[in-house]
Design an enzyme around this catalytic site. Structure first.
Site, PDB file in Angstrom:
ATOM      1  CG  ASP A  25      -2.091   0.941   1.080  1.00 26.76           C
ATOM      2  OD1 ASP A  25      -1.874   2.107   0.691  1.00 26.76           O
ATOM      3  OD2 ASP A  25      -3.226   0.528   1.351  1.00 26.76           O
ATOM      4  CB  SER A  64      -6.375   2.130   0.101  1.00 23.54           C
ATOM      5  OG  SER A  64      -5.088   2.668   0.220  1.00 23.54           O
ATOM      6  CB  THR A  79      -5.748  -3.002   0.839  1.00 26.49           C
ATOM      7  OG1 THR A  79      -5.367  -1.637   0.877  1.00 26.49           O
ATOM      8  CG2 THR A  79      -5.080  -3.701  -0.335  1.00 26.49           C
ATOM      9  CG  ASP A 112      -1.174   4.561   2.736  1.00 30.35           C
ATOM     10  OD1 ASP A 112      -1.049   5.377   1.803  1.00 30.35           O
ATOM     11  OD2 ASP A 112      -2.098   4.612   3.569  1.00 30.35           O
ATOM     12  CG  HIS A 172      -0.910   8.878   4.719  1.00 27.04           C
ATOM     13  ND1 HIS A 172      -1.547   9.801   3.930  1.00 27.04           N
ATOM     14  CD2 HIS A 172      -1.400   7.668   4.342  1.00 27.04           C
ATOM     15  CE1 HIS A 172      -2.399   9.171   3.112  1.00 27.04           C
ATOM     16  NE2 HIS A 172      -2.312   7.874   3.337  1.00 27.04           N
ATOM     17  CG  ASP A 204      -2.988   0.850  -2.567  1.00 26.57           C
ATOM     18  OD1 ASP A 204      -1.793   1.210  -2.494  1.00 26.57           O
ATOM     19  OD2 ASP A 204      -3.768   0.904  -1.588  1.00 26.57           O
ATOM     20  CG  HIS A 205      -2.487   4.765  -3.443  1.00 25.90           C
ATOM     21  ND1 HIS A 205      -1.652   5.254  -2.459  1.00 25.90           N
ATOM     22  CD2 HIS A 205      -3.482   4.110  -2.783  1.00 25.90           C
ATOM     23  CE1 HIS A 205      -2.132   4.939  -1.286  1.00 25.90           C
ATOM     24  NE2 HIS A 205      -3.230   4.229  -1.442  1.00 25.90           N
TER      25      HIS A 205
HETATM   26 MG    MG Z   1      -4.275  -0.732   2.552  1.00 30.22          MG
HETATM   27 ZN    ZN Z   2      -3.136   6.177   2.284  1.00 31.15          ZN
END
Ligand code: MG
Ligand code: ZN
Length: 385
Positions: A67, A108, A161, A280, A284, A322-323
């Site tokens: 992620d 996500s 996810t 992820d 952040h 996912d990104h």
């Molecule tokens: Mg996730």
């Molecule tokens: Zn995120």
């Protein structure tokens, strides 16, 4: 008079010198406290796997999602581990475009839904289309065709996810509804956090009772979970999210290995999704340290997948994100120490393409630039058509 001038000059000189030193000190302190530099840690050895497979179409698929893992996150991990990652065994690489149906920058949930169903949807959607109509996921289709299925994550298992592969809800925050959706399926193994979404619920139900009645071993202790080699398993190791990598230890690689042991019992094959959820969260937080620790942990899980696939010879391993998160860049490094300096351009997700890596039968299809929906379709066709 002359003495006074000299005294003043000395004073000015000392003043400037002190200020410069103070600023330098301040910089050092800031640098030491900053999360922007990963200062090196223990590296781990990486195996090289042979590229000889028994089949051209895979019987099993292990789909690993980092992620928020863009190219820079991968490269930061690679740098920190002395230039080596298990991921480098994947000879076929490409890029995935991640935008959702309503935003160039996806979240996500929409990205997970695209990877799980092959359809673009709006940010926040879990396994539903832009009109909130449920979409069949690759995990559900695999189950219908008699394959074994599994989900592993370092977040709550009800988080966006993993949820996108098994649940159908209009909003990602509907954790209790998502937990209930797990019971509508015949999933063989799931391991992650989120115990309380099954037990402390507005409807007063304890879903672990139903899970047990349905034949699941419901376990919260990772050591016990790791011993399970057959049957159905619900591993819910924390009330909500598991801690960061240094706190949760080797939970992700061990959970991946455990899931593979269980799923391998099915003669018809399996579909397993493994998520490195917290890469992820490092993005952040604009923390290179957090990002690197999570990428390396995820790479060790990739190592478990490759280990299985290389011995099995009928398993396709696909790794992607996912990104991207943080608009992260690797700015500098000291390769001998693994010291890695990063920089971030946002505290949110970015729109950039993310990398795709593949190993095993069918891996050659995962090259070039593809949409996240095409990535799903290629896996779907290889495993289920
Ligand atoms: Mg996730
Ligand atoms: Zn995120």
């Amino acid at each position: 008079m002359a003495i006074r001038i000299v005294k003043s000059l000395i004073f000015i000189f000392v003043f400037i010198a002190t200020q410069v030193t103070a600023q330098e000190n301040y910089k050092d302190i800031k640098e030491e406290k900053s999360e922007l530099t990963f200062r090196g840690g223990e590296t781990y050895p990486v195996k090289k796997y042979k590229h000889e497979f028994k089949v051209v179409k895979p019987k099993n698929v292990i789909f690993l999602i980092g992620d928020g893992m863009g190219v820079s996150q991968v490269f930061a991990g690679l740098t920190a581990n002395g230039g080596n990652l298990f991921l480098q065994n994947c000879k076929y690489t490409g890029f995935s475009k991640t935008h959702s149906s309503d935003d160039y920058v996806t979240d996500s949930a929409a990205a997970g839904t695209a990877l799980a169903t092959g359809k673009k949807t709006y940010n926040g959607a879990i396994g539903v289309d832009p009109d909130t109509v449920p979409l069949k996921t690759i995990l559900e289709e695999a189950e219908e065709k008699g394959l074994a299925t599994g989900l592993v994550a370092t977040a709550s298992i009800t988080h966006a996810t993993p949820a996108s592969f098994i649940a159908h809800q209009k909003k990602r925050s509907m954790y209790e509804e998502i937990a209930a959706d797990f019971l509508k399926t015949d999933i063989d193994v799931f391991i992650g956090g989120g115990y309380k979404h099954f037990t402390e619920r507005k409807d007063g139900k304890d879903l672990t009772v139903t899970l047990k009645a349905n034949g699941y071993q419901v376990l919260q202790d990772m050591e016990q979970i790791a011993k399970v080699t057959s049957g159905k398993l619900a591993g819910l190791i924390t009330p909500e999210h598991p801690g960061r990598a240094p706190e949760r230890g080797d939970m992700l690689p061990v959970a991946t290995e455990t899931a593979l042991n269980i799923l391998d019992n099915d003669q018809d094959g399996f579909f397993l999704m493994v998520e490195g959820s917290q890469i992820d969260w490092g993005g952040h937080q604009n923390s290179t340290i957090y990002v690197v620790e999570e990428v390396l942990d995820f790479d060790k899980a990739i190592g478990k997948a490759l280990d299985f696939a290389s011995k099995d010879g009928e398993t396709l391993v696909v790794v992607t994100a996912d990104h991207e998160t943080g608009g992260f860049a690797v700015l500098n490094c000291d390769p001998d120490k693994g010291k890695t300096k990063g920089g971030f351009t946002t505290g949110n997700h970015s729109a950039v393409m993310v990398p795709v890596f593949a190993y095993g039968p069918g891996a050659e299809q995962f090259i070039g630039i593809m949409d996240n929906t095409e990535l799903n379709q290629r896996i779907w066709n290889l495993l289920l058509d």
